[in-house]
Write an enzyme that holds these catalytic residues in place. Structure first.
Site, PDB file in Angstrom:
ATOM      1  N   GLU A   7       6.562  39.719  50.517  1.00  0.00           N
ATOM      2  CA  GLU A   7       6.006  41.101  50.237  1.00  0.00           C
ATOM      3  C   GLU A   7       4.845  41.341  51.301  1.00  0.00           C
ATOM      4  O   GLU A   7       4.570  42.329  51.829  1.00  0.00           O
ATOM      5  CB  GLU A   7       5.106  41.448  48.889  1.00  0.00           C
ATOM      6  CG  GLU A   7       4.484  42.404  48.845  1.00  0.00           C
ATOM      7  CD  GLU A   7       4.118  42.679  47.362  1.00  0.00           C
ATOM      8  OE1 GLU A   7       3.006  43.266  47.236  1.00  0.00           O
ATOM      9  OE2 GLU A   7       4.762  42.220  46.546  1.00  0.00           O
ATOM     10  N   LYS A   8       4.392  39.975  51.920  1.00  0.00           N
ATOM     11  CA  LYS A   8       3.290  40.044  53.115  1.00  0.00           C
ATOM     12  C   LYS A   8       3.506  38.846  53.800  1.00  0.00           C
ATOM     13  O   LYS A   8       4.268  37.873  53.380  1.00  0.00           O
ATOM     14  CB  LYS A   8       1.925  40.201  52.158  1.00  0.00           C
ATOM     15  CG  LYS A   8       1.639  39.140  51.197  1.00  0.00           C
ATOM     16  CD  LYS A   8       0.320  39.513  50.773  1.00  0.00           C
ATOM     17  CE  LYS A   8       0.146  40.929  49.731  1.00  0.00           C
ATOM     18  NZ  LYS A   8       0.888  40.318  48.373  1.00  0.00           N
ATOM     19  N   ASP A 103       6.201  40.322  45.043  1.00  0.00           N
ATOM     20  CA  ASP A 103       5.259  39.823  44.418  1.00  0.00           C
ATOM     21  C   ASP A 103       5.884  40.075  43.003  1.00  0.00           C
ATOM     22  O   ASP A 103       6.820  40.985  42.697  1.00  0.00           O
ATOM     23  CB  ASP A 103       3.957  40.461  44.281  1.00  0.00           C
ATOM     24  CG  ASP A 103       2.889  39.994  45.388  1.00  0.00           C
ATOM     25  OD1 ASP A 103       3.397  38.932  45.979  1.00  0.00           O
ATOM     26  OD2 ASP A 103       1.881  40.587  45.781  1.00  0.00           O
ATOM     27  N   ASP A 105       5.615  41.691  40.256  1.00  0.00           N
ATOM     28  CA  ASP A 105       5.234  42.866  39.298  1.00  0.00           C
ATOM     29  C   ASP A 105       6.212  43.980  39.696  1.00  0.00           C
ATOM     30  O   ASP A 105       6.979  43.944  40.294  1.00  0.00           O
ATOM     31  CB  ASP A 105       3.811  43.057  39.410  1.00  0.00           C
ATOM     32  CG  ASP A 105       3.441  42.886  40.773  1.00  0.00           C
ATOM     33  OD1 ASP A 105       4.104  43.349  41.622  1.00  0.00           O
ATOM     34  OD2 ASP A 105       2.015  43.214  41.028  1.00  0.00           O
ATOM     35  N   TYR A 328      -1.176  33.890  41.028  1.00  0.00           N
ATOM     36  CA  TYR A 328      -1.137  35.136  41.392  1.00  0.00           C
ATOM     37  C   TYR A 328      -2.373  36.050  40.524  1.00  0.00           C
ATOM     38  O   TYR A 328      -2.320  35.945  39.444  1.00  0.00           O
ATOM     39  CB  TYR A 328       0.221  35.506  41.164  1.00  0.00           C
ATOM     40  CG  TYR A 328       0.539  37.200  41.183  1.00  0.00           C
ATOM     41  CD1 TYR A 328       0.500  37.824  42.657  1.00  0.00           C
ATOM     42  CD2 TYR A 328       0.549  38.018  40.173  1.00  0.00           C
ATOM     43  CE1 TYR A 328       0.853  38.984  42.836  1.00  0.00           C
ATOM     44  CE2 TYR A 328       0.921  39.190  40.300  1.00  0.00           C
ATOM     45  CZ  TYR A 328       0.801  40.006  41.549  1.00  0.00           C
ATOM     46  OH  TYR A 328       1.370  41.072  41.735  1.00  0.00           O
ATOM     47  N   ARG A 330      -3.007  39.375  40.198  1.00  0.00           N
ATOM     48  CA  ARG A 330      -2.723  40.701  39.770  1.00  0.00           C
ATOM     49  C   ARG A 330      -2.206  40.551  38.371  1.00  0.00           C
ATOM     50  O   ARG A 330      -1.422  41.674  38.014  1.00  0.00           O
ATOM     51  CB  ARG A 330      -2.066  41.721  40.801  1.00  0.00           C
ATOM     52  CG  ARG A 330      -2.773  41.942  42.049  1.00  0.00           C
ATOM     53  CD  ARG A 330      -1.807  42.607  43.118  1.00  0.00           C
ATOM     54  NE  ARG A 330      -2.833  42.682  44.372  1.00  0.00           N
ATOM     55  CZ  ARG A 330      -3.365  43.822  44.959  1.00  0.00           C
ATOM     56  NH1 ARG A 330      -3.289  44.988  43.893  1.00  0.00           N
ATOM     57  NH2 ARG A 330      -3.838  43.908  45.920  1.00  0.00           N
TER      58      ARG A 330
END
Length: 671
Positions: A7-8, A103, A105, A328, A330
């Site tokens: 994702e990043k 991620d 989610d 993680y 979030r």
């Protein structure tokens, strides 16, 4: 070759670190020793197309264009990340096998999926895509995740939920923001009035609370206490419990509003004997609070350190990505998988190293205990936020990073402490035909509460401070005199049938208090416990099992957005609505300003994720109501804002950019 899409960049580097050496770093990718590649997104590389992409006429904001509903949805590359999209396009075409490492989610799922879909690959290659779920950036955890890949098709419902959320937010935000801004300009308001299905109900909560405070009229009410003495000379207080016959003299909350009635009770009981009609002593216990999810952490950090939601999220991101000290952040889950039990020795050792103030607490933890937090059935895409096994010199951490780490570590250590044990004592007394009750809570064993007592408290005070609560559960302030302190008194040992003497009746005159203004902590609490503010009993029932208003990943940003748009303002620790925010709420139909609609949305989106409903069943009713909502906007509500909004107009001079709308920013760079 295999292609890992993170994702990043930070996650991409963490994946590459555990893959074969040597590594060759390129522009936007890393090639590892066995010929595989690791690349990444930089948050969302794509964004929902703006209205004028569908029709150039939409560049001008006109009522006759509304509602704008695309017949064929389009995503467009973001200008500032086109280069990385080109890198991924080339690698995706070359790859024999793709591993999705977004991620764990809803947004992490759609973020990578939408890039793959936009670039386009053959169906055979799509069918082999695997999903890697990483919640901890430390090497051992990453290796474990890479060894436990799943089929990406298993996460199609999660991606569908994210897609439905993004499109519905676009439709609602674009159309409602345009109609309010157009009507506002007709009334003379010089700015953009943005509306969103999460931010606007949140603003509505604050506006209604502020108005309730302003219009509140304080009224007196009365309580009666009996000062009692046993035959051994022990004294305690009991509170009068009005009978049904007193209802005509009580308000809707059951408070006595007749001073004459209360004074009469005082006279009747003074110097009279009392009969003990019941005396109970129940030993109870309370297990440790569960480890944190993001909202619970943000609420506690706001109470303890005065940090706002965005500050906590930013700090957590640094602890996760930069320092690799927490899992993680979030997460919306407060449970842990049982497999994590094998790490408890190394995690607690890391806590002791990073946080010197917790060394004693770590040494006293009983690692043989297993709290209810360890529950595989409660863990889905991600688990609670806990410390990792990594040891780091604490001098490398900023003050806020140490504060947040300590909160997370304490909550984790609490899982290895026994329950808090206490005695709930209750004595019921009949005096002159009236019922009086005395209650007390006495701590027997602090258990996990040892972790949360301030270091400067005297040991002898610790037990007493656990009971230092008034009837509302709030701490009694120093110097405050209140008969509610009978809840912390020590009660004598009495039994049914014993006789006591009422030395005197005592009248306590109170004044009803308005609700308190929202703070960062209470506003976050309202968002997570939004069922309290929902009218529909069916939705209220559903919401008790869901995540509330917004998501763990978006709540902080939504609150900050309302400040940036000058709908909210801070007065010390208080969060208050501005005149612009109030008039916007007044202009909108009630359904747009209360949590009911967005709560229903979140419930439906969760149902999509769980395969309990479909994309179409969610989208169709929502689009059908847009016409009605647009027609219900009250233009007269904007008249008090005539001539205002110039500053907002200058800040949003670029017309038709997504910053001008109220929908949740699906394409905002994450992390």
């Amino acid at each position: 070759m295999r292609l890992f899409i993170a994702e990043k960049p930070s996650l991409g580097r963490a994946i590459a670190d555990v893959l074969p050496k040597p590594h060759q770093k390129g522009e936007g990718y890393i090639q590892v020793g066995n010929g595989d590649y690791v690349s990444w997104c930089i948050g969302h590389l794509l964004e929902q197309a703006q209205p004028d992409v569908y029709d150039p006429a939409y560049k001008q904001w006109k009522l006759e264009h509304l509602p704008i509903i695309p017949s064929q949805w389009q995503l467009v590359p973001k200008a500032n990340t086109k280069k990385q999209l080109s890198v991924l396009r080339k690698l995706i075409k070359q790859a024999d096998h793709i591993i999705h490492a977004g991620d764990p989610d809803r947004e992490g799922q759609i973020l990578v999926d939408e890039v793959i879909n936009f670039i386009g690959i053959p169906a055979t290659k799509r069918s082999t895509i695997q999903r890697c779920l990483i919640s901890d950036l430390n090497p051992n955890s990453v290796r474990k995740s890479l060894a436990s890949l799943r089929d990406n098709k298993d996460f199609i419902p999660l991606a569908t939920s994210a897609l439905a959320r993004a499109r519905a937010d676009w439709l609602y935000g674009i159309n409602m923001s345009r109609v309010c801004s157009i009507q506002g300009r007709k009334a003379g308001y010089q700015g953009v009035l943005s509306v969103g299905r999460v931010q606007t109900p949140l603003l509505g909560l604050v506006v209604r609370r502020d108005l309730e405070i302003e219009h509140f009229v304080s009224k007196p009410y009365y309580e009666v206490f009996a000062l009692l003495e046993t035959q051994k000379g022990e004294q305690f207080r009991a509170k009068w419990q009005p009978s049904e016959a007193c209802q005509p003299y009580q308000d809707e909350e059951g408070r006595v509003i007749s001073k004459k009635l209360a004074e009469n009770v005082v006279k009747r009981i003074t110097d009279q004997p009392g009969l003990i009609t019941a005396a109970t002593n129940k030993r109870k216990q309370q297990a440790a609070p569960l480890p944190y999810n993001l909202s619970a952490l943000q609420i506690d950090a706001a109470k303890r350190y005065g940090l706002n939601a965005q500050q906590v999220l930013n700090t957590c991101q640094d602890l996760y990505e930069k320092h690799k000290l927490i899992t993680y952040p979030r997460s919306d889950c407060r449970y842990l998988p049982k497999e994590h039990l094998i790490q408890i020795n190394t995690v607690t050792a890391a806590i002791s190293h990073v946080c010197e103030t917790l060394r004693t607490a770590t040494n006293e933890a009983d690692l043989s205990l297993k709290s209810k937090a360890w529950n595989d059935k409660k863990v889905e895409a991600h688990h609670a936020i806990i410390p990792t096994e990594r040891k780091l010199d604490p001098s490398r951490l900023a003050k806020s990073e140490l504060q947040i780490y300590e909160l997370i570590a304490k909550q984790y250590l609490a899982q290895f402490y026994p329950a808090w044990q206490y005695d709930d004592r209750k004595i019921e007394v009949e005096i002159s035909g009236g019922k009086f009750v005395a209650t007390a809570r006495q701590t027997v064993d602090l258990g996990w509460k040892k972790l949360f007592i301030k270091n400067n408290e005297k040991t002898s005070d610790k037990l007493n401070n656990q009971n230092n609560l008034n009837e509302q559960g709030s701490e009694i302030k120093e110097g405050e005199t209140t008969y509610d302190q009978e809840t912390q008194q020590k009660l004598p040992n009495l039994k049914k049938g014993d006789i006591v003497q009422c030395l005197q009746g005592e009248l306590a005159e109170r004044m009803t208090q308005p609700p308190k203004p929202f703070t960062d902590a209470t506003l976050l609490s309202a968002m997570t416990g939004i069922a309290r503010f929902v009218k529909d009993p069916e939705i209220k029932k559903i919401l008790r099992e869901t995540d509330g208003l917004g998501t763990e990943a978006t709540r902080a940003g939504i609150i900050e957005l309302l400040f940036k748009r000058q709908f909210l303002t801070r007065q010390g620790k208080q969060i208050r609505s501005t005149e612009t925010g109030r008039q916007l709420i007044e202009s909108l139909p009630e359904v747009a300003t209360t949590p009911d609609m967005t709560a229903h949305w979140e419930s439906q989106l969760t149902s999509i994720s769980n395969k309990e409903t479909s994309y179409q069943r969610f989208m169709e009713p929502m689009t059908n109501t847009l016409h009605q909502l647009i027609m219900q906007v009250n233009v007269k509500a904007f008249e008090p804002l005539k001539g205002k909004g110039q500053a907002a107009k200058k800040k949003t001079k670029r017309s038709n950019t997504k910053a001008r709308y109220g929908h949740s920013n699906h394409n905002k760079k994450r992390g």
